[in-house]
Design a protein around this motif. Structure first.
Motif, mmCIF file in Angstrom:
data_model
loop_
_atom_site.group_PDB
_atom_site.id
_atom_site.type_symbol
_atom_site.label_atom_id
_atom_site.label_comp_id
_atom_site.label_asym_id
_atom_site.label_seq_id
_atom_site.Cartn_x
_atom_site.Cartn_y
_atom_site.Cartn_z
ATOM 1 N N GLY A 59 34.166 6.830 -17.746
ATOM 2 C CA GLY A 59 33.913 6.437 -19.127
ATOM 3 C C GLY A 59 33.758 4.945 -19.347
ATOM 4 N N ALA A 60 34.007 4.138 -18.333
ATOM 5 C CA ALA A 60 33.852 2.684 -18.478
ATOM 6 C C ALA A 60 32.368 2.332 -18.495
ATOM 7 N N PRO A 61 32.001 1.303 -19.247
ATOM 8 C CA PRO A 61 30.591 0.900 -19.229
ATOM 9 C C PRO A 61 30.218 0.387 -17.833
ATOM 10 N N PRO A 62 29.054 0.797 -17.340
ATOM 11 C CA PRO A 62 28.653 0.367 -15.990
ATOM 12 C C PRO A 62 28.384 -1.128 -15.940
ATOM 13 N N ARG A 63 28.682 -1.691 -14.790
ATOM 14 C CA ARG A 63 28.374 -3.105 -14.548
ATOM 15 C C ARG A 63 27.195 -3.177 -13.592
ATOM 16 N N ASN A 64 26.255 -4.034 -13.887
ATOM 17 C CA ASN A 64 25.127 -4.214 -12.987
ATOM 18 C C ASN A 64 25.314 -5.547 -12.273
ATOM 19 N N GLU A 65 25.845 -5.484 -11.074
ATOM 20 C CA GLU A 65 26.185 -6.691 -10.324
ATOM 21 C C GLU A 65 25.028 -7.235 -9.497
ATOM 22 N N LEU A 66 24.039 -6.397 -9.208
ATOM 23 C CA LEU A 66 22.916 -6.806 -8.359
ATOM 24 C C LEU A 66 21.600 -6.398 -9.012
ATOM 25 N N PRO A 67 20.509 -7.102 -8.677
ATOM 26 C CA PRO A 67 19.208 -6.707 -9.213
ATOM 27 C C PRO A 67 18.832 -5.295 -8.765
ATOM 28 N N ASN A 68 18.065 -4.608 -9.569
ATOM 29 C CA ASN A 68 17.636 -3.241 -9.271
ATOM 30 C C ASN A 68 16.265 -3.193 -8.587
ATOM 31 N N ALA A 69 15.539 -4.284 -8.623
ATOM 32 C CA ALA A 69 14.181 -4.313 -8.079
ATOM 33 C C ALA A 69 14.200 -4.058 -6.565
ATOM 34 N N VAL A 70 13.181 -3.350 -6.098
ATOM 35 C CA VAL A 70 12.990 -3.131 -4.665
ATOM 36 C C VAL A 70 12.523 -4.450 -4.058
ATOM 37 N N ASN A 107 31.370 -1.688 -2.818
ATOM 38 C CA ASN A 107 30.717 -0.383 -2.780
ATOM 39 C C ASN A 107 29.203 -0.481 -2.930
ATOM 40 N N GLY A 108 28.627 -1.531 -2.381
ATOM 41 C CA GLY A 108 27.173 -1.660 -2.382
ATOM 42 C C GLY A 108 26.553 -0.894 -1.222
ATOM 43 N N VAL A 109 25.304 -0.458 -1.429
ATOM 44 C CA VAL A 109 24.566 0.295 -0.408
ATOM 45 C C VAL A 109 23.160 -0.277 -0.317
ATOM 46 N N LEU A 110 22.721 -0.565 0.893
ATOM 47 C CA LEU A 110 21.343 -0.996 1.140
ATOM 48 C C LEU A 110 20.599 0.134 1.833
ATOM 49 N N ILE A 111 19.471 0.529 1.250
ATOM 50 C CA ILE A 111 18.548 1.471 1.890
ATOM 51 C C ILE A 111 17.400 0.613 2.413
ATOM 52 N N TYR A 112 17.235 0.567 3.734
ATOM 53 C CA TYR A 112 16.279 -0.333 4.380
ATOM 54 C C TYR A 112 15.242 0.467 5.163
ATOM 55 N N LEU A 113 13.971 0.143 4.927
ATOM 56 C CA LEU A 113 12.868 0.739 5.682
ATOM 57 C C LEU A 113 12.136 -0.355 6.444
ATOM 58 N N ARG A 134 0.842 -1.204 0.000
ATOM 59 C CA ARG A 134 0.000 0.000 0.000
ATOM 60 C C ARG A 134 0.876 1.253 0.000
ATOM 61 N N ALA A 135 1.968 1.201 0.747
ATOM 62 C CA ALA A 135 2.891 2.345 0.790
ATOM 63 C C ALA A 135 3.595 2.510 -0.549
ATOM 64 N N LEU A 136 3.917 1.384 -1.185
ATOM 65 C CA LEU A 136 4.622 1.402 -2.478
ATOM 66 C C LEU A 136 3.941 0.416 -3.424
ATOM 67 N N ARG A 156 8.137 -0.336 -9.713
ATOM 68 C CA ARG A 156 8.767 -0.339 -11.043
ATOM 69 C C ARG A 156 9.545 0.952 -11.289
ATOM 70 N N ARG A 157 8.950 2.067 -10.898
ATOM 71 C CA ARG A 157 9.643 3.351 -11.087
ATOM 72 C C ARG A 157 10.920 3.420 -10.233
ATOM 73 N N LEU A 158 10.848 2.907 -9.016
ATOM 74 C CA LEU A 158 12.032 2.909 -8.156
ATOM 75 C C LEU A 158 13.137 2.019 -8.725
ATOM 76 N N ALA A 159 12.767 0.858 -9.243
ATOM 77 C CA ALA A 159 13.765 -0.024 -9.869
ATOM 78 C C ALA A 159 14.414 0.665 -11.061
ATOM 79 N N ALA A 160 13.606 1.374 -11.845
ATOM 80 C CA ALA A 160 14.145 2.118 -12.990
ATOM 81 C C ALA A 160 15.069 3.228 -12.514
ATOM 82 N N ARG A 161 14.722 3.864 -11.404
ATOM 83 C CA ARG A 161 15.568 4.939 -10.863
ATOM 84 C C ARG A 161 16.914 4.384 -10.388
ATOM 85 N N VAL A 162 16.894 3.219 -9.761
ATOM 86 C CA VAL A 162 18.147 2.578 -9.345
ATOM 87 C C VAL A 162 18.994 2.266 -10.574
#
Length: 163
Positions: free
Chosen positions: A149-160, A80-86, A16-18, A24-30
């Motif tokens: 200038g290096a291509p970014p690597r996506n090491e972890l899923p972006n989904a909330v 250099n990973g960061v977790l935002i936890y609520l 309900r909060a999200l 989906r928008r938050l995953a895209a923002r990540v």
């Protein structure tokens, strides 16, 4: 009292909060953020603590650190990973950063991110608050871990992650 508060919250409250569109928008923002730096951001929203945490009076911070491990946020090449936890039942916000970033960012900088997010959440603006927090973490990561200038690597899923 704490046990009752946590039993009143469930995953439906987190949704309900999200709602799905906000997730989906938050995953895209990540994903968009991770194009601008060499780090990884994960967002986790949990309605209430598991009973095992409540029985032993574990803190929201302890749960966030456990999820940091379970979600493999620690497992990035440059640490250099960061977790935002609520934690909704306690209105708790935790940010857990891996050692590669945490040693370069002051406690005051993390408190600024948490303070901004707390204001938005208190106003009921969950998505807006998380978008802003992702942006603030992005700035910290871009400063400390630029792509150069290096291509970014996506090491972890972006989904909330919603629990």
């Amino acid at each position: 009292m704490r046990l009752c508060r946590h039993r009143l919250w469930d995953e439906a409250d987190a949704h309900r909060a999200l709602p799905a569109e906000a997730l989906r928008r938050l995953a895209a923002r990540v994903a968009e953020s991770e194009q601008r730096h060499g780090g990884e951001i994960r967002v986790c929203v949990e309605a209430s603590l598991p009973l095992s945490y409540l029985w032993r009076r574990a803190s929201a911070r302890e749960r966030a650190v456990t999820l940091f491990g379970k979600l493999r946020v620690w497992d990035t090449e440059q640490n250099n990973g960061v977790l935002i936890y609520l934690l909704l039942a306690e209105h708790a916000i935790e940010i857990v950063a891996d050692r590669g970033l945490n040693q370069r960012v002051s406690a005051e900088q993390w408190h600024t991110v948490i303070g901004s997010l707390r204001e938005a959440l208190q106003a009921g603006r969950f998505e807006d608050g998380l978008v802003a927090a992702i942006g603030q973490v992005e700035q910290l990561l871009a400063h400390q871990f630029p792509t150069n200038g290096a291509p970014p690597r996506n090491e972890l899923p972006n989904a909330v992650v919603v629990l």
